[in-house]
Scaffold this active site. Sequence first.
Site, PDB file in Angstrom:
ATOM      1  N   SER A 136     -11.833   0.636   4.608  1.00  0.00           N
ATOM      2  CA  SER A 136     -10.483   1.014   5.004  1.00  0.00           C
ATOM      3  C   SER A 136      -9.941   0.056   6.072  1.00  0.00           C
ATOM      4  O   SER A 136      -9.810  -1.135   5.832  1.00  0.00           O
ATOM      5  CB  SER A 136     -10.477   2.469   5.483  1.00  0.00           C
ATOM      6  OG  SER A 136      -9.157   2.930   5.648  1.00  0.00           O
ATOM      7  N   ASP A 150     -11.715  -0.182  -0.364  1.00  0.00           N
ATOM      8  CA  ASP A 150     -10.380   0.420  -0.274  1.00  0.00           C
ATOM      9  C   ASP A 150      -9.708   0.094   1.054  1.00  0.00           C
ATOM     10  O   ASP A 150      -9.490   0.968   1.899  1.00  0.00           O
ATOM     11  CB  ASP A 150     -10.421   1.932  -0.492  1.00  0.00           C
ATOM     12  CG  ASP A 150      -9.079   2.448  -1.038  1.00  0.00           C
ATOM     13  OD1 ASP A 150      -8.429   1.726  -1.805  1.00  0.00           O
ATOM     14  OD2 ASP A 150      -8.678   3.575  -0.679  1.00  0.00           O
ATOM     15  N   HIS A 183      -9.388   8.112  -1.473  1.00  0.00           N
ATOM     16  CA  HIS A 183      -9.773   7.054  -0.541  1.00  0.00           C
ATOM     17  C   HIS A 183     -11.296   6.987  -0.388  1.00  0.00           C
ATOM     18  O   HIS A 183     -11.893   5.904  -0.416  1.00  0.00           O
ATOM     19  CB  HIS A 183      -9.108   7.324   0.805  1.00  0.00           C
ATOM     20  CG  HIS A 183      -9.072   6.166   1.747  1.00  0.00           C
ATOM     21  ND1 HIS A 183      -8.746   4.882   1.360  1.00  0.00           N
ATOM     22  CD2 HIS A 183      -9.314   6.097   3.087  1.00  0.00           C
ATOM     23  CE1 HIS A 183      -8.778   4.075   2.409  1.00  0.00           C
ATOM     24  NE2 HIS A 183      -9.135   4.783   3.471  1.00  0.00           N
TER      25      HIS A 183
END
Length: 451
Positions: free
Chosen positions: A158, A182, A252
């Site tokens: 992330s 991601d 996510h």
Amino acid sequence: MMIFWWFLALLLGSVEIYRAHECDVFTYLDLYHAIIGTSLYVKLLLYTRANLTCGQELSHHNLSAQPQFNLTKPTTFVVHGYRPTGAPPNWLNNIIEQLLARGDMNVLVVDWNRGAANINYLKVVTYSRDTADNLTAFIRNMQENGASLSSIHMIGLSLGAHITGFVGAKFNGKIGRITAVDPAGPQFNGKPPEDRLDPTDAQFVDVVHTDMDAFGFRKPLGHIDFYANGGADQPGCPLTILSGSGYFKCDHQRSVLLYLGSLNRTCNIRAFPCTSYTDFLDGLCMDCDQFKPAGCPVFGYDIIEWKDSLVPLQQTKAFFTTNKQTPYCKTSYWVDIVTWNHDTRWGYITIKLHNGSEVTEATINHKASSFKKYSETRLLAQFEKDLQKVHKISIKFSRVNAFKPKYKLRVLRIRLTHLERKDRPLCRYDILLEDNREVTFRSIPCEESNF
């Protein structure tokens, strides 16, 4: 007197053993800390095969203070992202264990929870730059003590993905590899390369996208960008806000689970380079001749084996679909159908493969398929699992408009070909498919003339 000295030696030895087994742990915070905000502090926790479950905090300046940190070995940094509740990542122990199962290396967990734990996301974004500066100074120290930049692999999750990019840019892309799991989208979508991760930040950059319509980044960022299930909604994740927090974080977090699956080799997920997810589902991108003899790229940790083929291409988008839960990999077949209805038929196909008590299913319904008389229609069928031996096949045809009169699909021939194994294709001739009714038949290897 001898007993006294023996007891003293035993006591001192016990103290040394206790000290040797003291472990440093990831910073544990809670929602209270996130609400009041935290100031940045970066802690580096070392794990090796000698201390697999017992982290040792490294000095940023005196690398020799921890003898288990061997700079002649490869080093993998694991950089977490935004921590709005302050809790440690639940995947942390798993990724450490799996990385060290793969190779004899230094695993450095970059604990910047003091900084990442803050309900003010914008403040955390500013801390990401400072975290990158901290890591840059540490890696320069590694270099000065003999470490090679090429032997460094940075895995960023992330917001951590962009941190690895900022670090890589400081070294002019000489770091060996960056893996972005991601990468974060908010405050990074639409930004120029110097303000986010990009392919020039390492010798090889691989990326996976699972939530590009919310918390993830939309566009390609690496030498190869994998778009799982198109890169947005993941199968098995909640579809409405009524499901609670899972609605916001499931897509996510799926990226981490997929990457862990690639590490522990639960199954190999083949990805197919393509310009769009729709073209992939239409079966227009199954040709991987450019990657011979390795074939289509395998998602995850082992994609490094395709580095020499991918880097000259600059940026490659690759797609795959997954199951709702582990094992996530699906099995792909070509389905070639020739019909002999006078009029063109439109509809969806569902196929089941049977092997004794095992059954696996594929529904091809992303769009309606057209079946024209004496024309071969090729479809991509992706099954939940791979059956080594197929005894029977079931097929069902469903028309597009349920309100229109029912009609039949007259199949002259159907042929199923496994995309990866060199099995002989399975054929069946002269089948009458009534609308929404399943037909089951024994699988028969195709005749030589039908290859």
